[in-house]
Design a protein around this motif. Structure first.
Motif, PDB file in Angstrom:
ATOM      1  N   GLY A   1      -6.679 -49.304   3.829  1.00  0.00           N
ATOM      2  CA  GLY A   1      -6.695 -49.858   4.976  1.00  0.00           C
ATOM      3  C   GLY A   1      -6.214 -49.087   6.046  1.00  0.00           C
ATOM      4  O   GLY A   1      -6.369 -49.346   7.157  1.00  0.00           O
ATOM      5  N   ALA A   2      -5.872 -47.921   5.819  1.00  0.00           N
ATOM      6  CA  ALA A   2      -5.061 -46.909   7.068  1.00  0.00           C
ATOM      7  C   ALA A   2      -6.567 -45.966   7.298  1.00  0.00           C
ATOM      8  O   ALA A   2      -7.370 -45.716   6.450  1.00  0.00           O
ATOM      9  CB  ALA A   2      -4.070 -46.022   6.407  1.00  0.00           C
ATOM     10  N   PRO A   3      -6.288 -45.628   8.575  1.00  0.00           N
ATOM     11  CA  PRO A   3      -7.496 -44.738   9.206  1.00  0.00           C
ATOM     12  C   PRO A   3      -7.400 -43.378   8.366  1.00  0.00           C
ATOM     13  O   PRO A   3      -6.368 -42.940   7.931  1.00  0.00           O
ATOM     14  CB  PRO A   3      -6.947 -44.442  10.770  1.00  0.00           C
ATOM     15  N   PHE A   4      -8.831 -42.811   8.360  1.00  0.00           N
ATOM     16  CA  PHE A   4      -8.963 -41.441   7.419  1.00  0.00           C
ATOM     17  C   PHE A   4      -8.671 -40.385   8.418  1.00  0.00           C
ATOM     18  O   PHE A   4      -9.974 -40.479   9.085  1.00  0.00           O
ATOM     19  CB  PHE A   4     -10.122 -41.549   6.702  1.00  0.00           C
ATOM     20  N   GLY A   5      -7.677 -39.567   8.286  1.00  0.00           N
ATOM     21  CA  GLY A   5      -7.555 -38.700   9.171  1.00  0.00           C
ATOM     22  C   GLY A   5      -7.367 -37.310   8.840  1.00  0.00           C
ATOM     23  O   GLY A   5      -7.819 -37.118   7.535  1.00  0.00           O
ATOM     24  N   PRO A   6      -6.703 -36.349   9.491  1.00  0.00           N
ATOM     25  CA  PRO A   6      -6.736 -34.891   8.974  1.00  0.00           C
ATOM     26  C   PRO A   6      -5.725 -34.859   7.627  1.00  0.00           C
ATOM     27  O   PRO A   6      -6.054 -33.972   6.966  1.00  0.00           O
ATOM     28  CB  PRO A   6      -5.994 -34.157  10.267  1.00  0.00           C
ATOM     29  N   LEU A   7      -4.849 -35.743   7.686  1.00  0.00           N
ATOM     30  CA  LEU A   7      -3.813 -35.687   6.504  1.00  0.00           C
ATOM     31  C   LEU A   7      -4.878 -35.928   5.088  1.00  0.00           C
ATOM     32  O   LEU A   7      -4.769 -35.259   4.083  1.00  0.00           O
ATOM     33  CB  LEU A   7      -2.706 -36.721   6.668  1.00  0.00           C
ATOM     34  N   GLU A   8      -5.593 -37.104   5.266  1.00  0.00           N
ATOM     35  CA  GLU A   8      -6.484 -37.399   4.180  1.00  0.00           C
ATOM     36  C   GLU A   8      -7.478 -36.350   3.821  1.00  0.00           C
ATOM     37  O   GLU A   8      -7.734 -36.076   2.609  1.00  0.00           O
ATOM     38  CB  GLU A   8      -7.007 -38.772   4.449  1.00  0.00           C
ATOM     39  N   PHE A   9      -7.978 -35.727   4.898  1.00  0.00           N
ATOM     40  CA  PHE A   9      -9.050 -34.649   4.495  1.00  0.00           C
ATOM     41  C   PHE A   9      -8.252 -33.669   3.799  1.00  0.00           C
ATOM     42  O   PHE A   9      -9.027 -32.893   3.057  1.00  0.00           O
ATOM     43  CB  PHE A   9      -9.445 -34.101   5.992  1.00  0.00           C
ATOM     44  N   GLN A  10      -7.135 -33.326   4.065  1.00  0.00           N
ATOM     45  CA  GLN A  10      -6.480 -32.065   3.350  1.00  0.00           C
ATOM     46  C   GLN A  10      -6.456 -32.539   1.996  1.00  0.00           C
ATOM     47  O   GLN A  10      -6.428 -31.658   1.060  1.00  0.00           O
ATOM     48  CB  GLN A  10      -5.080 -31.937   4.089  1.00  0.00           C
ATOM     49  N   LEU A  11      -6.028 -33.886   1.901  1.00  0.00           N
ATOM     50  CA  LEU A  11      -5.989 -34.428   0.342  1.00  0.00           C
ATOM     51  C   LEU A  11      -7.543 -34.189  -0.339  1.00  0.00           C
ATOM     52  O   LEU A  11      -7.364 -33.909  -1.587  1.00  0.00           O
ATOM     53  CB  LEU A  11      -5.489 -35.681   0.290  1.00  0.00           C
ATOM     54  N   VAL A  12      -8.355 -34.539   0.193  1.00  0.00           N
ATOM     55  CA  VAL A  12      -9.529 -33.960  -0.329  1.00  0.00           C
ATOM     56  C   VAL A  12      -9.786 -32.635  -0.700  1.00  0.00           C
ATOM     57  O   VAL A  12     -10.232 -32.247  -1.681  1.00  0.00           O
ATOM     58  CB  VAL A  12     -10.631 -34.478   0.654  1.00  0.00           C
ATOM     59  N   LEU A  13      -9.562 -31.774   0.095  1.00  0.00           N
ATOM     60  CA  LEU A  13      -9.446 -30.292  -0.132  1.00  0.00           C
ATOM     61  C   LEU A  13      -8.908 -30.057  -1.420  1.00  0.00           C
ATOM     62  O   LEU A  13      -9.122 -29.368  -2.109  1.00  0.00           O
ATOM     63  CB  LEU A  13      -9.280 -29.642   1.267  1.00  0.00           C
ATOM     64  N   LEU A  14      -7.628 -30.558  -1.231  1.00  0.00           N
ATOM     65  CA  LEU A  14      -6.706 -30.292  -2.577  1.00  0.00           C
ATOM     66  C   LEU A  14      -7.220 -30.947  -3.659  1.00  0.00           C
ATOM     67  O   LEU A  14      -7.136 -30.325  -4.799  1.00  0.00           O
ATOM     68  CB  LEU A  14      -5.180 -30.782  -2.427  1.00  0.00           C
ATOM     69  N   ARG A  15      -7.725 -31.844  -3.700  1.00  0.00           N
ATOM     70  CA  ARG A  15      -8.179 -32.773  -5.109  1.00  0.00           C
ATOM     71  C   ARG A  15      -9.269 -31.772  -5.696  1.00  0.00           C
ATOM     72  O   ARG A  15      -9.394 -31.598  -6.645  1.00  0.00           O
ATOM     73  CB  ARG A  15      -8.920 -34.075  -4.497  1.00  0.00           C
ATOM     74  N   ARG A  16     -10.295 -31.212  -4.780  1.00  0.00           N
ATOM     75  CA  ARG A  16     -11.263 -30.332  -5.328  1.00  0.00           C
ATOM     76  C   ARG A  16     -10.689 -28.774  -5.779  1.00  0.00           C
ATOM     77  O   ARG A  16     -11.288 -28.370  -6.771  1.00  0.00           O
ATOM     78  CB  ARG A  16     -12.235 -29.929  -4.241  1.00  0.00           C
ATOM     79  N   MET A  17      -9.451 -28.552  -5.592  1.00  0.00           N
ATOM     80  CA  MET A  17      -8.966 -27.340  -5.914  1.00  0.00           C
ATOM     81  C   MET A  17      -7.880 -27.525  -7.327  1.00  0.00           C
ATOM     82  O   MET A  17      -7.647 -26.464  -7.949  1.00  0.00           O
ATOM     83  CB  MET A  17      -8.056 -26.878  -4.866  1.00  0.00           C
TER      84      MET A  17
END
Length: 200
Positions: free
Chosen positions: A10-26
């Motif tokens: 329910g929270a906005p998807f912002g820079p923090l969440e995008f960094q988590l996406v980068l990390l998930r792929r690493m």
């Protein structure tokens, strides 16, 4: 202290969440580094997985917005935009800061017509990259694709195992071949190769 609030659906998807996406792929390559970075961001493992799930849902939605619009909506206005010649094409390069890696920027390359054809981490303009002289200098998360290619020519890109991954065949000092693996343009690991491989 972990914070799951910023990574719930329910929270906005912002820079923090995008960094988590980068990390998930690493995480497949460098799980310990990813775990440390995730804790630095104050997010649980479940929160990182949820951020990646939401990103994939945005990308695959039947009426998904274009890649450039998606990055703008998630990351805001770019810190820097400039034109760059790529072969015979004049492309727009858009750069956003990535707090986990202060010396890097997330770069999106936009071809004429608005299509995004490359998105990865690059060295921030004006930032000095690492001195890459030997294979021992190639430490995980220390350098980008371009930096390795410039430091150890000749180098050539190779197909990665996923859209966000790529490999680079390069030449070690003394002429031996090596292959480096990158995720989102950031070095994950490398290995020396037998001299009869990759055309060496």
């Amino acid at each position: 202290m972990t914070s799951n609030a910023s990574s719930t659906s329910g929270a906005p998807f912002g820079p923090l969440e995008f960094q988590l996406v980068l990390l998930r792929r690493m995480a497949d390559h460098q799980p310990e580094l990813v775990d440390d970075a995730r804790k630095e961001l104050g997010v649980s493992l479940a929160g990182m997985r949820e951020a990646n799930r939401r990103w994939q849902a945005m990308v695959r939605a039947p009426r998904a917005r274009g890649a450039l619009s998606r990055y703008r909506s998630v990351l805001g206005e770019p810190e820097l935009t400039f034109r760059r010649a790529v072969g015979d094409l004049e492309c727009d390069a858009l750069l956003w800061p990535v707090p986990l890696w202060p010396g890097l920027r997330f770069e999106v390359m936009v071809a004429p017509g608005g299509a995004v054809w490359n998105e990865w981490l690059v060295r921030a303009p004006g930032e000095a990259g690492p001195e890459l002289r030997t294979g021992e200098d190639l430490r995980p998360w220390s350098c980008t694709v371009d930096e390795v290619a410039r430091a150890f020519p000749p180098a050539r890109p190779m197909q990665g195992s996923a859209p966000t991954r790529m490999r680079l065949a390069f030449t070690l000092p003394g002429g031996g071949p090596g292959v480096a693996d990158f995720t989102w343009g950031l070095l994950q690991h490398w290995s020396a190769q037998p001299n009869d491989r990759y055309g060496a």
